[in-house]
Write a protein that holds these residues in place. Structure first.
Motif, PDB file in Angstrom:
ATOM      1  N   MET A  49       0.788  -1.220   0.000  1.00  0.00           N
ATOM      2  CA  MET A  49       0.000   0.000   0.000  1.00  0.00           C
ATOM      3  C   MET A  49       0.825   1.278   0.000  1.00  0.00           C
ATOM      4  O   MET A  49       0.345   2.324  -0.376  1.00  0.00           O
ATOM      5  CB  MET A  49      -0.925   0.019   1.226  1.00  0.00           C
ATOM      6  CG  MET A  49      -2.084  -0.947   1.164  1.00  0.00           C
ATOM      7  SD  MET A  49      -3.402  -0.423   0.034  1.00  0.00           S
ATOM      8  CE  MET A  49      -3.022  -1.420  -1.402  1.00  0.00           C
ATOM      9  N   VAL A  52       0.635   5.343   3.181  1.00  0.00           N
ATOM     10  CA  VAL A  52      -0.682   5.706   3.716  1.00  0.00           C
ATOM     11  C   VAL A  52      -1.321   4.490   4.390  1.00  0.00           C
ATOM     12  O   VAL A  52      -1.279   3.383   3.862  1.00  0.00           O
ATOM     13  CB  VAL A  52      -1.598   6.229   2.596  1.00  0.00           C
ATOM     14  CG1 VAL A  52      -3.013   6.478   3.115  1.00  0.00           C
ATOM     15  CG2 VAL A  52      -1.021   7.498   1.981  1.00  0.00           C
ATOM     16  N   THR A  53      -1.913   4.700   5.565  1.00  0.00           N
ATOM     17  CA  THR A  53      -2.719   3.667   6.206  1.00  0.00           C
ATOM     18  C   THR A  53      -4.068   3.655   5.501  1.00  0.00           C
ATOM     19  O   THR A  53      -4.903   4.537   5.712  1.00  0.00           O
ATOM     20  CB  THR A  53      -2.885   3.954   7.706  1.00  0.00           C
ATOM     21  OG1 THR A  53      -1.594   3.929   8.328  1.00  0.00           O
ATOM     22  CG2 THR A  53      -3.770   2.916   8.361  1.00  0.00           C
ATOM     23  N   GLN A  54      -4.261   2.682   4.646  1.00  0.00           N
ATOM     24  CA  GLN A  54      -5.439   2.633   3.781  1.00  0.00           C
ATOM     25  C   GLN A  54      -6.566   1.873   4.467  1.00  0.00           C
ATOM     26  O   GLN A  54      -6.518   0.658   4.632  1.00  0.00           O
ATOM     27  CB  GLN A  54      -5.063   1.972   2.442  1.00  0.00           C
ATOM     28  CG  GLN A  54      -6.208   1.492   1.564  1.00  0.00           C
ATOM     29  CD  GLN A  54      -7.145   2.563   1.056  1.00  0.00           C
ATOM     30  OE1 GLN A  54      -7.684   3.326   1.853  1.00  0.00           O
ATOM     31  NE2 GLN A  54      -7.345   2.617  -0.248  1.00  0.00           N
ATOM     32  N   GLU A  56      -9.931   2.488   3.470  1.00  0.00           N
ATOM     33  CA  GLU A  56     -11.080   2.778   2.613  1.00  0.00           C
ATOM     34  C   GLU A  56     -11.068   1.777   1.455  1.00  0.00           C
ATOM     35  O   GLU A  56     -10.828   2.130   0.300  1.00  0.00           O
ATOM     36  CB  GLU A  56     -11.009   4.210   2.085  1.00  0.00           C
ATOM     37  CG  GLU A  56     -12.383   4.810   1.777  1.00  0.00           C
ATOM     38  CD  GLU A  56     -13.222   4.034   0.771  1.00  0.00           C
ATOM     39  OE1 GLU A  56     -14.005   3.157   1.190  1.00  0.00           O
ATOM     40  OE2 GLU A  56     -13.108   4.299  -0.424  1.00  0.00           O
ATOM     41  N   HIS A  57     -11.330   0.525   1.796  1.00  0.00           N
ATOM     42  CA  HIS A  57     -11.334  -0.548   0.801  1.00  0.00           C
ATOM     43  C   HIS A  57     -12.741  -0.892   0.326  1.00  0.00           C
ATOM     44  O   HIS A  57     -12.935  -1.933  -0.303  1.00  0.00           O
ATOM     45  CB  HIS A  57     -10.654  -1.784   1.379  1.00  0.00           C
ATOM     46  CG  HIS A  57      -9.183  -1.616   1.608  1.00  0.00           C
ATOM     47  ND1 HIS A  57      -8.245  -1.708   0.598  1.00  0.00           N
ATOM     48  CD2 HIS A  57      -8.481  -1.332   2.737  1.00  0.00           C
ATOM     49  CE1 HIS A  57      -7.035  -1.509   1.095  1.00  0.00           C
ATOM     50  NE2 HIS A  57      -7.146  -1.276   2.382  1.00  0.00           N
ATOM     51  N   PHE A 377      -6.340  12.220   6.808  1.00  0.00           N
ATOM     52  CA  PHE A 377      -5.370  11.946   5.751  1.00  0.00           C
ATOM     53  C   PHE A 377      -4.143  12.848   5.883  1.00  0.00           C
ATOM     54  O   PHE A 377      -3.002  12.371   5.854  1.00  0.00           O
ATOM     55  CB  PHE A 377      -6.016  12.135   4.381  1.00  0.00           C
ATOM     56  CG  PHE A 377      -5.160  11.674   3.244  1.00  0.00           C
ATOM     57  CD1 PHE A 377      -5.139  10.340   2.870  1.00  0.00           C
ATOM     58  CD2 PHE A 377      -4.368  12.571   2.538  1.00  0.00           C
ATOM     59  CE1 PHE A 377      -4.346   9.906   1.814  1.00  0.00           C
ATOM     60  CE2 PHE A 377      -3.572  12.148   1.488  1.00  0.00           C
ATOM     61  CZ  PHE A 377      -3.562  10.805   1.127  1.00  0.00           C
ATOM     62  N   MET A 383      -6.346   6.964   5.387  1.00  0.00           N
ATOM     63  CA  MET A 383      -7.360   7.136   4.350  1.00  0.00           C
ATOM     64  C   MET A 383      -8.697   6.563   4.802  1.00  0.00           C
ATOM     65  O   MET A 383      -8.807   5.381   5.141  1.00  0.00           O
ATOM     66  CB  MET A 383      -6.925   6.434   3.060  1.00  0.00           C
ATOM     67  CG  MET A 383      -7.921   6.532   1.923  1.00  0.00           C
ATOM     68  SD  MET A 383      -8.121   8.234   1.330  1.00  0.00           S
ATOM     69  CE  MET A 383      -9.507   8.035   0.209  1.00  0.00           C
ATOM     70  N   THR A 384      -9.722   7.417   4.847  1.00  0.00           N
ATOM     71  CA  THR A 384     -11.107   7.018   5.083  1.00  0.00           C
ATOM     72  C   THR A 384     -11.951   7.760   4.047  1.00  0.00           C
ATOM     73  O   THR A 384     -11.410   8.422   3.161  1.00  0.00           O
ATOM     74  CB  THR A 384     -11.563   7.375   6.512  1.00  0.00           C
ATOM     75  OG1 THR A 384     -11.364   8.789   6.712  1.00  0.00           O
ATOM     76  CG2 THR A 384     -10.766   6.588   7.559  1.00  0.00           C
ATOM     77  N   SER A 404      -5.181  -5.851   5.678  1.00  0.00           N
ATOM     78  CA  SER A 404      -4.943  -4.823   6.684  1.00  0.00           C
ATOM     79  C   SER A 404      -4.439  -5.489   7.963  1.00  0.00           C
ATOM     80  O   SER A 404      -4.645  -6.686   8.185  1.00  0.00           O
ATOM     81  CB  SER A 404      -6.226  -4.040   6.973  1.00  0.00           C
ATOM     82  OG  SER A 404      -6.696  -3.382   5.804  1.00  0.00           O
ATOM     83  N   GLU A 408      -2.557  -1.149  11.844  1.00  0.00           N
ATOM     84  CA  GLU A 408      -3.192  -0.073  11.079  1.00  0.00           C
ATOM     85  C   GLU A 408      -4.487   0.371  11.748  1.00  0.00           C
ATOM     86  O   GLU A 408      -4.799   1.567  11.791  1.00  0.00           O
ATOM     87  CB  GLU A 408      -3.429  -0.547   9.649  1.00  0.00           C
ATOM     88  CG  GLU A 408      -2.149  -0.711   8.861  1.00  0.00           C
ATOM     89  CD  GLU A 408      -2.369  -1.317   7.487  1.00  0.00           C
ATOM     90  OE1 GLU A 408      -1.679  -0.882   6.534  1.00  0.00           O
ATOM     91  OE2 GLU A 408      -3.202  -2.235   7.356  1.00  0.00           O
TER      92      GLU A 408
END
Length: 426
Positions: A49, A52-54, A56-57, A377, A383-384, A404, A408
């Motif tokens: 990824m 960024v801590t993603q 929003e999947h 962000f 990321m949300t 994830s 995270e």
């Protein structure tokens, strides 16, 4: 232990090599929800990824490396062979993909159609639904997808039908959600059409659609179910709902490329949906004729069997759901009760999967929730996404993926423990 076919093993090996993980052990059995070493082996099959801590999947899912490898090869063939393949062999492969999809859905190939996304199918099935006339009623809720609500409102206007939109409970339970629909169904004369969303994209609520569909059908209504956010995340097949029409996405929890979705018509019900204008009236029972495809990107359709095979071989649905609920609970359990923070779905496992949203007290506008996602962000590197349209106001959606990590989720916890007191006081 799960078994892996020779074909799947070859795909997995090729994908691992493509991902630079040829030495990684490929998971072939059930992995416990909290087995981080096991899930790290799954993660090795997906793209990294970055910084960024993603979380929003819920928009679309990453393709696993073996699926991406098939997608690239398919794109290469389409680019190289163009009409030689398209006009002489491709339709046979598309039909094979349709048959594979129908098998996983638990229906027959002739009962399903392909489209680009769930919204496209929902628009067609709603706007082209024939069995609504002046004075009839149609029902939907504030939790349904935006374009679904727009299509239902448009259908009511064009047919001079009575629109009935209900707001689902702010603190939903299995019982009070059913009760909200039951009351609307009971008190609505001439109810002819009901739309239900299985996994909602705003709060993350999983609606008990089978129970509600039974009530609607007993009242004489036709039922359409949107399971774009739940297909292959929760264990079901399409007939389980008892609905007349079902729409789903393959690019979310199936891990196929963006650009492939499906819809189903119960046998005998297809004729109630008018064909697309370009298709004419010659084939009222042809399900695919409800959405005119024209020339589309065929690579997602042709890659779909590889995505379904990967899911079947490596990611059994109960294992997926357990992991996603574990990650969801990781952040929710630490934040529930934080002053100023509303977690929008309770802890009954029937009511949630990967998605759960939150709302900060006093901040219910779309602009305020966009600002919250921007702060998460820009300040915390998380990321949300904001969601709007619920009766109680806008919110922020959190959606971990299978790869994830608890760390995270913990970053989100720390960020909100820092941020919520600041915002809630403002």
């Amino acid at each position: 232990m799960m078994t892996v076919s020779r074909r799947d093993a070859m795909l997995l090996a090729a994908g691992a090599a493509a991902a630079g993980s040829a030495q990684a052990a490929l998971p072939t059995g059930i992995i416990a929800a909290d087995d981080e070493a096991g899930w790290a082996r799954i993660a090795a099959l997906y793209p990294k990824m970055g910084p960024v801590t993603q979380l929003e999947h819920g928009y679309w899912g990453n393709m696993a490396a073996p699926v991406a490898e098939v997608h690239r090869a398919t794109l290469d063939r389409l680019n190289r062979d163009t009409s030689i393949y398209a006009r002489r062999a491709m339709q046979k492969d598309v039909q094979a993909a349709r048959a594979r999809a129908a098998q996983v859905m638990g229906v027959q190939p002739g009962e399903i159609g392909f489209c680009r996304n769930a919204a496209e199918a929902l628009q067609a099935l709603i706007s082209q639904f024939r069995a609504v006339a002046e004075g009839d009623a149609i029902l939907w809720s504030d939790n349904d997808y935006e374009t679904t609500q727009g299509a239902m409102a448009s259908l009511a206007r064009s047919r001079r039908a009575t629109p009935v939109k209900i707001d689902l409970p702010r603190a939903p339970t299995h019982e009070n959600v059913i009760a909200a629909y039951a009351e609307a169904i009971r008190t609505t004369p001439k109810l002819k059409f009901v739309v239900l969303t299985h996994g909602t994209h705003r709060s993350g609520l999983v609606v008990p659609v089978a129970e509600i569909a039974a009530l609607a059908k007993a009242a004489g209504a036709v039922v359409l179910v949107d399971c774009a956010q739940s297909f292959l995340q929760r264990p079901f097949v399409i007939p389980d709902f008892g609905a007349d029409y079902v729409v789903l996405n393959f690019h979310k929890w199936t891990g196929a490329p963006v650009g492939i979705a499906g819809y189903w018509c119960r046998p005998g019900m297809a004729a109630l949906i008018a064909p697309a204008a370009s298709e004419g009236e010659a084939k009222p029972d042809n399900v695919q004729a409800k959405v005119h495809q024209g020339t589309v990107d065929y690579a997602p359709q042709l890659t779909l069997p590889a995505a379904l095979d990967f899911q079947a071989a490596v990611l059994p649905i109960p294992m997926k759901l357990a992991r996603l609920q574990y990650l969801r609970n990781r952040w929710v359990s630490q934040l529930r009760g934080l002053p100023g923070l509303e977690i929008m779905v309770g802890d009954d496992p029937r009511l949630f999967g990967a998605i759960t949203s939150f709302r900060i007290a006093g901040h219910t506008s779309t602009a305020e929730n966009i600002a919250i996602t921007d702060t998460l962000f820009n300040r915390y590197n998380i990321m949300t996404v904001h969601r709007s349209g619920l009766a109680a106001g806008a919110c922020v959606r959190v959606t971990p993926a299978l790869f994830s990590t608890p760390a995270e989720c913990d970053r989100l916890v720390a960020a909100l423990q820092d941020l919520v007191p600041q915002i809630a006081k403002a």
